[in-house]
Design an enzyme around this catalytic site. Structure first.
Site, short mmCIF file in Angstrom:
data_model
loop_
_atom_site.label_atom_id
_atom_site.label_comp_id
_atom_site.label_asym_id
_atom_site.label_seq_id
_atom_site.Cartn_x
_atom_site.Cartn_y
_atom_site.Cartn_z
N HIS A 417 -98.21 -108.99 -48.64
CA HIS A 417 -97.54 -110.21 -48.17
C HIS A 417 -97.81 -110.41 -46.68
CE1 HIS A 417 -94.38 -107.75 -46.25
NE2 HIS A 417 -94.33 -107.04 -47.38
N CYS A 436 -94.66 -101.48 -48.34
CA CYS A 436 -95.46 -102.65 -48.66
C CYS A 436 -96.57 -102.84 -47.63
CB CYS A 436 -94.59 -103.90 -48.71
SG CYS A 436 -93.55 -104.00 -50.18
#
Length: 521
Positions: A417, A436
Protein backbone atom coordinates in the site's frame (compact mmCIF):
# COMPACT_ATOMS: atom_id res chain seq x y z
CA UNK A 1 26.39 -43.59 4.71
CA UNK A 2 25.61 -43.06 1.02
CA UNK A 3 21.93 -42.54 1.71
CA UNK A 4 22.75 -40.20 4.57
CA UNK A 5 24.89 -38.03 2.29
CA UNK A 6 22.24 -37.93 -0.42
CA UNK A 7 19.59 -36.85 2.06
CA UNK A 8 21.72 -33.81 2.88
CA UNK A 9 20.67 -32.37 -0.46
CA UNK A 10 17.03 -32.37 0.51
CA UNK A 11 15.89 -28.99 1.92
CA UNK A 12 14.66 -28.27 5.41
CA UNK A 13 11.67 -26.33 4.10
CA UNK A 14 10.22 -28.95 1.73
CA UNK A 15 6.64 -29.50 2.82
CA UNK A 16 4.00 -31.82 1.47
CA UNK A 17 1.67 -28.86 0.97
CA UNK A 18 4.00 -27.54 -1.71
CA UNK A 19 3.50 -30.56 -3.96
CA UNK A 20 0.20 -29.33 -5.22
CA UNK A 21 0.02 -29.23 -9.00
CA UNK A 22 0.88 -32.81 -9.76
CA UNK A 23 -0.32 -36.19 -8.43
CA UNK A 24 1.61 -37.21 -5.34
CA UNK A 25 2.71 -40.49 -6.90
CA UNK A 26 4.33 -38.66 -9.79
CA UNK A 27 6.03 -36.15 -7.50
CA UNK A 28 7.53 -38.91 -5.42
CA UNK A 29 8.60 -40.65 -8.56
CA UNK A 30 10.31 -37.53 -9.84
CA UNK A 31 12.19 -37.02 -6.60
CA UNK A 32 13.35 -40.62 -6.61
CA UNK A 33 14.36 -40.25 -10.25
CA UNK A 34 16.35 -37.13 -9.42
CA UNK A 35 18.36 -39.16 -6.91
CA UNK A 36 18.77 -42.40 -8.90
CA UNK A 37 19.23 -41.07 -12.44
CA UNK A 38 20.11 -37.38 -12.31
CA UNK A 39 21.94 -37.07 -9.05
CA UNK A 40 25.04 -39.21 -9.49
CA UNK A 41 27.10 -38.33 -6.46
CA UNK A 42 29.56 -41.03 -7.31
CA UNK A 43 32.14 -39.86 -4.84
CA UNK A 44 29.93 -39.79 -1.78
CA UNK A 45 31.01 -43.27 -0.75
CA UNK A 46 34.59 -42.01 -0.72
CA UNK A 47 33.75 -38.97 1.40
CA UNK A 48 34.27 -39.58 5.09
CA UNK A 49 33.46 -37.35 8.00
CA UNK A 50 36.79 -35.67 7.36
CA UNK A 51 35.17 -33.73 4.49
CA UNK A 52 33.52 -31.51 7.05
CA UNK A 53 36.95 -30.18 7.99
CA UNK A 54 38.21 -29.60 4.45
CA UNK A 55 38.53 -25.92 3.54
CA UNK A 56 38.86 -24.46 0.06
CA UNK A 57 42.27 -23.75 -1.41
CA UNK A 58 41.77 -20.22 -2.79
CA UNK A 59 45.12 -19.52 -4.34
CA UNK A 60 45.06 -22.24 -7.01
CA UNK A 61 41.50 -22.02 -8.29
CA UNK A 62 41.82 -18.25 -8.61
CA UNK A 63 44.45 -18.72 -11.31
CA UNK A 64 41.97 -20.34 -13.74
CA UNK A 65 41.22 -18.52 -16.97
CA UNK A 66 37.57 -17.47 -16.69
CA UNK A 67 37.37 -16.42 -20.33
CA UNK A 68 36.92 -20.04 -21.41
CA UNK A 69 33.48 -20.00 -19.79
CA UNK A 70 32.16 -18.08 -22.79
CA UNK A 71 32.62 -21.14 -25.00
CA UNK A 72 30.65 -23.52 -22.76
CA UNK A 73 27.42 -24.74 -24.34
CA UNK A 74 24.86 -27.04 -22.71
CA UNK A 75 24.39 -30.52 -24.09
CA UNK A 76 21.30 -31.16 -26.17
CA UNK A 77 21.51 -34.95 -26.21
CA UNK A 78 18.17 -36.70 -25.92
CA UNK A 79 19.15 -40.14 -24.63
CA UNK A 80 19.39 -40.75 -20.92
CA UNK A 81 22.29 -43.17 -21.26
CA UNK A 82 24.57 -40.67 -23.04
CA UNK A 83 26.67 -38.52 -20.70
CA UNK A 84 26.76 -34.73 -20.89
CA UNK A 85 29.77 -33.10 -22.49
CA UNK A 86 32.54 -32.48 -19.97
CA UNK A 87 33.16 -28.83 -19.14
CA UNK A 88 36.72 -27.56 -19.44
CA UNK A 89 38.49 -27.65 -16.10
CA UNK A 90 38.76 -23.86 -16.11
CA UNK A 91 34.98 -23.67 -16.40
CA UNK A 92 34.29 -26.34 -13.79
CA UNK A 93 36.56 -25.07 -11.00
CA UNK A 94 34.69 -21.79 -10.35
CA UNK A 95 31.36 -23.65 -10.49
CA UNK A 96 32.55 -25.99 -7.73
CA UNK A 97 34.07 -23.09 -5.77
CA UNK A 98 30.78 -21.23 -5.73
CA UNK A 99 28.85 -24.29 -4.53
CA UNK A 100 31.47 -24.93 -1.87
CA UNK A 101 31.28 -21.34 -0.59
CA UNK A 102 27.49 -21.45 -0.66
CA UNK A 103 27.49 -24.49 1.61
CA UNK A 104 25.36 -26.54 -0.78
CA UNK A 105 26.94 -29.80 0.39
CA UNK A 106 30.29 -30.71 2.01
CA UNK A 107 31.21 -32.83 -0.99
CA UNK A 108 31.87 -29.71 -3.06
CA UNK A 109 34.61 -28.69 -0.64
CA UNK A 110 36.24 -32.06 -1.34
CA UNK A 111 35.76 -31.58 -5.07
CA UNK A 112 37.29 -28.10 -5.01
CA UNK A 113 40.37 -29.31 -3.21
CA UNK A 114 40.65 -32.25 -5.58
CA UNK A 115 40.42 -30.04 -8.68
CA UNK A 116 42.80 -27.33 -7.53
CA UNK A 117 45.47 -29.56 -6.04
CA UNK A 118 45.50 -31.80 -9.10
CA UNK A 119 45.27 -28.88 -11.53
CA UNK A 120 45.43 -30.28 -15.08
CA UNK A 121 46.62 -33.75 -14.06
CA UNK A 122 43.22 -34.98 -12.88
CA UNK A 123 41.96 -37.84 -15.08
CA UNK A 124 39.09 -37.00 -17.39
CA UNK A 125 36.88 -39.56 -15.67
CA UNK A 126 37.35 -37.80 -12.33
CA UNK A 127 36.56 -34.41 -13.88
CA UNK A 128 33.39 -35.90 -15.37
CA UNK A 129 32.49 -37.31 -11.95
CA UNK A 130 32.77 -33.86 -10.36
CA UNK A 131 30.72 -32.32 -13.14
CA UNK A 132 28.08 -35.01 -12.62
CA UNK A 133 27.67 -33.88 -9.01
CA UNK A 134 27.35 -30.21 -10.03
CA UNK A 135 24.84 -31.08 -12.74
CA UNK A 136 23.06 -33.43 -10.36
CA UNK A 137 22.40 -30.63 -7.88
CA UNK A 138 20.88 -28.40 -10.55
CA UNK A 139 18.88 -31.30 -11.96
CA UNK A 140 17.47 -31.99 -8.53
CA UNK A 141 16.45 -28.34 -8.18
CA UNK A 142 14.89 -28.43 -11.63
CA UNK A 143 12.98 -31.62 -10.78
CA UNK A 144 11.63 -30.14 -7.58
CA UNK A 145 10.51 -26.96 -9.34
CA UNK A 146 8.79 -29.00 -12.05
CA UNK A 147 7.06 -31.12 -9.42
CA UNK A 148 5.64 -27.95 -7.89
CA UNK A 149 4.70 -26.21 -11.12
CA UNK A 150 3.70 -29.08 -13.37
CA UNK A 151 6.28 -28.76 -16.17
CA UNK A 152 7.57 -31.91 -17.92
CA UNK A 153 10.78 -33.33 -16.52
CA UNK A 154 13.94 -33.18 -18.61
CA UNK A 155 16.47 -35.47 -16.93
CA UNK A 156 19.07 -35.34 -19.67
CA UNK A 157 20.03 -31.87 -20.86
CA UNK A 158 22.81 -30.08 -19.02
CA UNK A 159 21.41 -27.71 -16.43
CA UNK A 160 24.62 -26.15 -15.09
CA UNK A 161 24.18 -22.36 -15.48
CA UNK A 162 26.59 -20.86 -18.02
CA UNK A 163 24.85 -17.59 -18.95
CA UNK A 164 26.77 -14.31 -18.97
CA UNK A 165 25.44 -13.01 -15.64
CA UNK A 166 26.29 -16.25 -13.86
CA UNK A 167 29.78 -16.19 -15.37
CA UNK A 168 30.27 -12.68 -14.01
CA UNK A 169 29.32 -13.93 -10.56
CA UNK A 170 31.76 -16.83 -10.85
CA UNK A 171 34.53 -14.48 -11.90
CA UNK A 172 33.81 -12.07 -9.06
CA UNK A 173 33.69 -14.83 -6.46
CA UNK A 174 37.00 -16.22 -7.73
CA UNK A 175 38.59 -12.75 -7.62
CA UNK A 176 37.41 -12.21 -4.06
CA UNK A 177 38.81 -15.55 -2.90
CA UNK A 178 42.14 -14.73 -4.56
CA UNK A 179 42.16 -11.26 -2.94
CA UNK A 180 41.51 -12.84 0.44
CA UNK A 181 44.50 -15.15 -0.01
CA UNK A 182 46.90 -12.35 -0.94
CA UNK A 183 45.76 -9.28 0.98
CA UNK A 184 45.74 -8.81 4.78
CA UNK A 185 42.36 -7.67 6.08
CA UNK A 186 42.65 -6.89 9.77
CA UNK A 187 39.72 -5.30 11.63
CA UNK A 188 39.86 -1.50 11.64
CA UNK A 189 38.70 0.45 14.70
CA UNK A 190 37.77 4.14 14.74
CA UNK A 191 37.01 6.24 17.81
CA UNK A 192 35.22 8.91 15.77
CA UNK A 193 33.64 9.48 12.39
CA UNK A 194 35.97 10.59 9.62
CA UNK A 195 35.01 13.47 7.33
CA UNK A 196 36.79 15.35 4.55
CA UNK A 197 39.93 17.16 5.67
CA UNK A 198 40.52 15.06 8.77
CA UNK A 199 43.77 13.17 9.35
CA UNK A 200 43.97 9.60 10.60
CA UNK A 201 46.57 6.80 10.30
CA UNK A 202 43.93 4.32 9.03
CA UNK A 203 43.02 6.40 5.98
CA UNK A 204 45.83 4.85 3.96
CA UNK A 205 44.50 1.34 4.70
CA UNK A 206 40.93 2.42 3.93
CA UNK A 207 42.00 3.90 0.61
CA UNK A 208 43.80 0.69 -0.37
CA UNK A 209 40.73 -1.40 0.48
CA UNK A 210 38.51 0.82 -1.63
CA UNK A 211 40.95 0.45 -4.51
CA UNK A 212 41.18 -3.33 -4.09
CA UNK A 213 37.38 -3.60 -4.04
CA UNK A 214 37.03 -1.48 -7.18
CA UNK A 215 35.58 1.69 -5.67
CA UNK A 216 38.62 3.74 -6.65
CA UNK A 217 40.01 3.64 -10.18
CA UNK A 218 43.60 4.17 -9.06
CA UNK A 219 45.37 3.66 -5.76
CA UNK A 220 45.33 7.10 -4.07
CA UNK A 221 48.15 8.73 -2.13
CA UNK A 222 46.37 9.91 1.01
CA UNK A 223 49.27 10.91 3.27
CA UNK A 224 46.77 9.97 6.01
CA UNK A 225 44.49 12.89 5.05
CA UNK A 226 40.85 12.40 4.02
CA UNK A 227 40.93 13.97 0.58
CA UNK A 228 38.19 14.84 -1.91
CA UNK A 229 39.54 12.06 -4.13
CA UNK A 230 38.95 9.52 -1.37
CA UNK A 231 35.43 10.83 -0.77
CA UNK A 232 34.49 9.73 -4.30
CA UNK A 233 35.47 6.16 -3.50
CA UNK A 234 33.72 6.20 -0.11
CA UNK A 235 30.46 7.41 -1.66
CA UNK A 236 30.62 4.75 -4.34
CA UNK A 237 31.28 2.14 -1.64
CA UNK A 238 28.33 3.43 0.38
CA UNK A 239 26.05 3.25 -2.66
CA UNK A 240 26.98 -0.42 -3.20
CA UNK A 241 26.02 -1.22 0.40
CA UNK A 242 22.72 0.65 0.61
CA UNK A 243 24.15 3.30 2.93
CA UNK A 244 23.65 7.06 2.98
CA UNK A 245 26.07 8.48 0.42
CA UNK A 246 27.43 11.29 2.56
CA UNK A 247 31.15 10.43 2.42
CA UNK A 248 31.29 10.11 6.21
CA UNK A 249 33.16 7.03 7.42
CA UNK A 250 30.99 6.04 10.37
CA UNK A 251 29.86 2.85 12.06
CA UNK A 252 28.02 1.23 9.13
CA UNK A 253 30.60 2.17 6.50
CA UNK A 254 33.39 0.84 8.71
CA UNK A 255 31.44 -2.39 9.29
CA UNK A 256 31.38 -3.11 5.57
CA UNK A 257 35.02 -2.02 5.11
CA UNK A 258 35.91 -4.68 7.69
CA UNK A 259 34.14 -7.50 5.81
CA UNK A 260 36.88 -9.64 4.34
CA UNK A 261 36.89 -10.61 0.65
CA UNK A 262 36.23 -14.24 1.68
CA UNK A 263 33.18 -13.18 3.70
CA UNK A 264 31.93 -11.24 0.68
CA UNK A 265 32.51 -14.24 -1.59
CA UNK A 266 30.52 -16.49 0.75
CA UNK A 267 27.65 -14.00 0.92
CA UNK A 268 27.58 -13.55 -2.85
CA UNK A 269 27.74 -17.32 -3.44
CA UNK A 270 24.92 -18.13 -1.01
CA UNK A 271 22.64 -15.45 -2.39
CA UNK A 272 23.40 -16.40 -5.99
CA UNK A 273 22.34 -19.99 -5.38
CA UNK A 274 19.24 -18.78 -3.56
CA UNK A 275 18.31 -16.45 -6.42
CA UNK A 276 18.99 -19.03 -9.13
CA UNK A 277 16.78 -21.57 -7.42
CA UNK A 278 14.04 -18.98 -6.96
CA UNK A 279 14.15 -17.74 -10.56
CA UNK A 280 13.08 -21.16 -11.85
CA UNK A 281 9.52 -20.53 -10.72
CA UNK A 282 9.13 -16.98 -12.05
CA UNK A 283 6.46 -16.21 -14.60
CA UNK A 284 6.91 -13.56 -17.34
CA UNK A 285 5.12 -10.89 -15.27
CA UNK A 286 5.43 -10.47 -11.50
CA UNK A 287 6.07 -8.05 -8.66
CA UNK A 288 9.05 -8.70 -6.38
CA UNK A 289 10.04 -7.07 -3.09
CA UNK A 290 13.57 -7.66 -1.82
CA UNK A 291 13.06 -7.05 1.88
CA UNK A 292 16.62 -6.24 3.10
CA UNK A 293 17.21 -4.03 0.04
CA UNK A 294 14.02 -2.03 0.70
CA UNK A 295 13.27 -2.25 -3.02
CA UNK A 296 10.43 -3.33 -5.29
CA UNK A 297 10.53 -4.19 -8.99
CA UNK A 298 7.62 -4.73 -11.35
CA UNK A 299 8.35 -7.01 -14.32
CA UNK A 300 5.98 -6.99 -17.28
CA UNK A 301 6.51 -9.80 -19.80
CA UNK A 302 10.18 -10.14 -18.89
CA UNK A 303 10.96 -6.40 -18.80
CA UNK A 304 11.38 -4.35 -15.63
CA UNK A 305 8.94 -1.45 -15.95
CA UNK A 306 9.03 0.03 -12.44
CA UNK A 307 11.50 0.27 -9.56
CA UNK A 308 10.54 1.76 -6.23
CA UNK A 309 11.78 2.20 -2.70
CA UNK A 310 9.71 0.41 -0.09
CA UNK A 311 9.31 0.40 3.67
CA UNK A 312 9.24 -3.03 5.34
CA UNK A 313 8.67 -4.41 8.82
CA UNK A 314 10.81 -3.65 11.81
CA UNK A 315 13.07 -6.37 13.15
CA UNK A 316 10.53 -6.96 15.93
CA UNK A 317 7.67 -7.20 13.37
CA UNK A 318 9.25 -8.76 10.35
CA UNK A 319 7.78 -8.72 6.89
CA UNK A 320 7.23 -12.41 6.03
CA UNK A 321 8.84 -14.10 3.05
CA UNK A 322 6.14 -15.53 0.82
CA UNK A 323 4.73 -16.11 -2.64
CA UNK A 324 1.18 -15.10 -3.46
CA UNK A 325 -0.92 -13.36 -6.13
CA UNK A 326 -2.37 -9.86 -6.16
CA UNK A 327 -6.08 -10.35 -6.80
CA UNK A 328 -7.53 -6.84 -6.40
CA UNK A 329 -6.71 -3.16 -5.96
CA UNK A 330 -8.48 -0.95 -3.44
CA UNK A 331 -8.84 2.72 -4.28
CA UNK A 332 -9.08 5.01 -1.25
CA UNK A 333 -8.96 2.20 1.33
CA UNK A 334 -10.07 2.37 4.93
CA UNK A 335 -7.93 0.68 7.56
CA UNK A 336 -9.22 -1.75 10.17
CA UNK A 337 -6.51 -1.68 12.82
CA UNK A 338 -5.17 -5.13 13.83
CA UNK A 339 -5.26 -5.82 17.55
CA UNK A 340 -1.46 -6.12 17.74
CA UNK A 341 -0.94 -2.65 16.28
CA UNK A 342 -3.71 -1.26 18.47
CA UNK A 343 -2.02 -2.60 21.57
CA UNK A 344 1.57 -1.75 20.66
CA UNK A 345 1.24 1.54 18.82
CA UNK A 346 -2.11 3.28 19.09
CA UNK A 347 -3.12 2.85 22.73
CA UNK A 348 0.13 4.49 23.95
CA UNK A 349 -0.63 7.42 21.62
CA UNK A 350 -4.16 7.74 23.03
CA UNK A 351 -2.86 7.68 26.60
CA UNK A 352 -0.58 10.60 25.77
CA UNK A 353 -3.14 12.51 23.71
CA UNK A 354 -6.88 12.08 24.13
CA UNK A 355 -7.49 13.88 20.82
CA UNK A 356 -5.42 11.32 18.86
CA UNK A 357 -8.39 9.33 17.52
CA UNK A 358 -10.14 12.43 16.25
CA UNK A 359 -6.98 13.95 14.78
CA UNK A 360 -6.15 10.76 12.87
CA UNK A 361 -9.77 10.27 11.75
CA UNK A 362 -10.48 6.98 13.49
CA UNK A 363 -13.98 5.64 14.05
CA UNK A 364 -14.41 3.47 17.14
CA UNK A 365 -16.82 0.51 17.24
CA UNK A 366 -17.83 -1.88 19.95
CA UNK A 367 -17.92 -5.60 19.20
CA UNK A 368 -21.59 -5.32 18.24
CA UNK A 369 -20.62 -2.95 15.43
CA UNK A 370 -22.06 0.14 17.14
CA UNK A 371 -20.22 3.46 16.80
CA UNK A 372 -18.78 4.63 20.13
CA UNK A 373 -17.96 8.20 21.13
CA UNK A 374 -16.24 9.60 24.21
CA UNK A 375 -14.57 12.77 25.42
CA UNK A 376 -10.74 12.99 25.03
CA UNK A 377 -10.17 12.45 28.75
CA UNK A 378 -12.38 9.37 28.69
CA UNK A 379 -10.44 7.92 25.77
CA UNK A 380 -7.23 8.38 27.74
CA UNK A 381 -8.69 6.48 30.67
CA UNK A 382 -10.09 3.73 28.44
CA UNK A 383 -6.71 3.31 26.74
CA UNK A 384 -5.33 2.14 30.08
CA UNK A 385 -7.92 -0.64 30.29
CA UNK A 386 -8.60 -3.68 28.13
CA UNK A 387 -10.10 -1.28 25.53
CA UNK A 388 -12.91 -3.48 24.14
CA UNK A 389 -13.23 -1.62 20.85
CA UNK A 390 -12.23 -1.85 17.22
CA UNK A 391 -10.69 1.04 15.28
CA UNK A 392 -11.30 1.84 11.62
CA UNK A 393 -9.41 4.71 10.04
CA UNK A 394 -11.48 6.59 7.48
CA UNK A 395 -10.18 7.00 3.90
CA UNK A 396 -8.32 10.20 3.23
CA UNK A 397 -5.01 12.00 3.39
CA UNK A 398 -4.28 10.82 6.94
CA UNK A 399 -5.06 7.16 6.29
CA UNK A 400 -2.04 4.97 7.05
CA UNK A 401 -2.57 2.95 3.85
CA UNK A 402 -2.48 5.97 1.58
CA UNK A 403 -4.64 6.10 -1.55
CA UNK A 404 -4.04 2.55 -2.84
CA UNK A 405 -3.92 -0.93 -1.39
CA UNK A 406 -2.92 -4.08 -3.30
CA UNK A 407 -4.55 -7.16 -1.84
CA UNK A 408 -3.07 -10.67 -1.94
CA UNK A 409 -4.01 -13.73 0.09
CA UNK A 410 -1.67 -14.57 2.96
CA UNK A 411 -1.91 -15.74 6.55
CA UNK A 412 0.07 -12.78 7.93
CA UNK A 413 -2.43 -9.97 7.12
CA UNK A 414 0.23 -8.01 5.23
CA UNK A 415 -0.38 -6.02 2.05
CA UNK A 416 1.21 -3.56 -0.34
CA UNK A 417 0.00 0.00 0.00
CA UNK A 418 0.93 3.68 0.05
CA UNK A 419 1.53 5.84 3.11
CA UNK A 420 0.52 9.12 4.70
CA UNK A 421 4.17 9.78 5.62
CA UNK A 422 6.16 9.88 2.34
CA UNK A 423 9.13 11.57 4.05
CA UNK A 424 10.07 8.18 5.53
CA UNK A 425 11.32 7.07 2.12
CA UNK A 426 14.25 9.46 2.56
CA UNK A 427 15.67 7.20 5.26
CA UNK A 428 18.33 4.64 4.36
CA UNK A 429 17.17 2.09 6.92
CA UNK A 430 13.51 1.63 6.01
CA UNK A 431 12.63 -1.26 8.33
CA UNK A 432 9.92 0.86 9.93
CA UNK A 433 6.50 -0.75 9.49
CA UNK A 434 4.53 -3.35 11.41
CA UNK A 435 5.03 -5.90 8.61
CA UNK A 436 3.18 -4.45 5.63
CA UNK A 437 5.06 -3.02 2.64
CA UNK A 438 4.69 0.68 1.85
CA UNK A 439 5.54 1.68 -1.72
CA UNK A 440 7.01 5.05 -2.66
CA UNK A 441 5.86 4.98 -6.31
CA UNK A 442 2.44 3.68 -5.38
CA UNK A 443 0.63 5.94 -7.86
CA UNK A 444 2.73 4.66 -10.77
CA UNK A 445 2.09 1.07 -9.66
CA UNK A 446 -1.66 1.68 -9.43
CA UNK A 447 -1.64 3.23 -12.89
CA UNK A 448 0.07 0.16 -14.32
CA UNK A 449 -2.59 -2.07 -12.75
CA UNK A 450 -5.31 0.17 -14.14
CA UNK A 451 -3.88 0.04 -17.66
CA UNK A 452 -3.07 -3.68 -17.73
CA UNK A 453 -5.21 -5.64 -15.27
CA UNK A 454 -8.17 -3.67 -13.85
CA UNK A 455 -11.40 -4.89 -15.39
CA UNK A 456 -13.53 -1.74 -15.05
CA UNK A 457 -11.26 1.00 -16.33
CA UNK A 458 -14.13 3.43 -16.91
CA UNK A 459 -15.23 3.25 -13.28
CA UNK A 460 -11.61 3.74 -12.17
CA UNK A 461 -11.27 6.89 -14.29
CA UNK A 462 -14.59 8.18 -12.98
CA UNK A 463 -13.88 7.60 -9.29
CA UNK A 464 -10.13 8.11 -9.00
CA UNK A 465 -10.10 11.96 -8.90
CA UNK A 466 -12.46 12.50 -5.97
CA UNK A 467 -13.73 9.20 -4.53
CA UNK A 468 -14.41 9.44 -0.79
CA UNK A 469 -15.34 5.82 -0.02
CA UNK A 470 -13.29 2.65 -0.49
CA UNK A 471 -13.70 1.07 -3.92
CA UNK A 472 -12.46 -2.44 -4.75
CA UNK A 473 -11.41 -3.25 -8.31
CA UNK A 474 -11.13 -6.81 -9.51
CA UNK A 475 -8.43 -7.82 -12.01
CA UNK A 476 -8.64 -9.63 -15.32
CA UNK A 477 -5.91 -11.93 -14.01
CA UNK A 478 -3.87 -12.21 -10.84
CA UNK A 479 -0.30 -10.92 -10.68
CA UNK A 480 2.27 -13.07 -8.84
CA UNK A 481 3.95 -11.27 -5.94
CA UNK A 482 7.13 -12.49 -4.24
CA UNK A 483 8.65 -11.28 -0.97
CA UNK A 484 12.28 -12.42 -0.94
CA UNK A 485 15.42 -11.98 1.17
CA UNK A 486 18.57 -11.32 -0.86
CA UNK A 487 21.53 -9.52 0.72
CA UNK A 488 24.06 -9.77 -2.13
CA UNK A 489 23.90 -9.71 -5.94
CA UNK A 490 25.50 -8.25 -9.05
CA UNK A 491 23.58 -5.32 -10.52
CA UNK A 492 23.01 -4.72 -14.23
CA UNK A 493 26.41 -3.04 -14.53
CA UNK A 494 28.17 -6.03 -12.97
CA UNK A 495 28.86 -4.26 -9.66
CA UNK A 496 28.54 -6.11 -6.37
CA UNK A 497 25.67 -4.96 -4.19
CA UNK A 498 25.42 -5.86 -0.50
CA UNK A 499 22.72 -5.12 2.06
CA UNK A 500 22.50 -5.53 5.82
CA UNK A 501 21.00 -8.72 7.19
CA UNK A 502 18.22 -6.76 8.91
CA UNK A 503 16.40 -9.83 10.28
CA UNK A 504 19.54 -11.93 10.92
CA UNK A 505 18.32 -14.68 8.60
CA UNK A 506 21.41 -15.41 6.51
CA UNK A 507 22.48 -18.28 8.74
CA UNK A 508 19.04 -19.87 8.55
CA UNK A 509 17.96 -19.57 4.92
CA UNK A 510 18.34 -22.76 2.89
CA UNK A 511 20.24 -22.90 -0.39
CA UNK A 512 18.36 -25.93 -1.64
CA UNK A 513 14.85 -25.16 -2.86
CA UNK A 514 12.47 -22.27 -2.20
CA UNK A 515 9.50 -22.68 0.12
CA UNK A 516 6.16 -21.07 -0.60
CA UNK A 517 6.46 -19.40 2.81
CA UNK A 518 9.57 -19.52 4.96
CA UNK A 519 8.78 -20.01 8.62
CA UNK A 520 10.78 -17.23 10.26
CA UNK A 521 10.05 -18.56 13.72
Amino acid sequence: MVLHKIIQYFPRFVRASQIKRMPMSRCLGLLVLSVIVCFPITSVAMATDDTQAISSNPSIGAQQDMLQLNSVQPSTESKVDEPDAVLPLTALVPQVLLMDLAGVNPIFGLHYRELTLSQNTLPAADVARVQADVAGYWRYIKTFAQCNYGAPVDTVSTVIPTDAQYQRVLKQVTNLVQLDATEPWETLVLDEKLTVGMSHPLLDTIAKRLWRLGDLAIEPMTNFVYSEELVVGVKRFQQRHGLKQDGVIGKQTLYWLNQSPKARAVLLAKNTIRQRVFERKLEPSYLLINVPAFEMILVDNGTTVLNSKVIVGKSSRQTPLLDSQISSVVLNPSWRVPSSILRRDILPQIRRNGHYLNERQFDVYDYNGQLVQHMPEEWQDLASTSFPYQLVQRPGAKNALGKYKFHFDNSFSVYLHGTSEPSLFNKDDRALSSGCIRIEKVTELAQWFKEHLVKDKRLWDKLAPDVTEPQWFSLSQKLPVHLVYWTAWLDDSGQEQYRSDIYHLEAELTNAVPATVLDLN
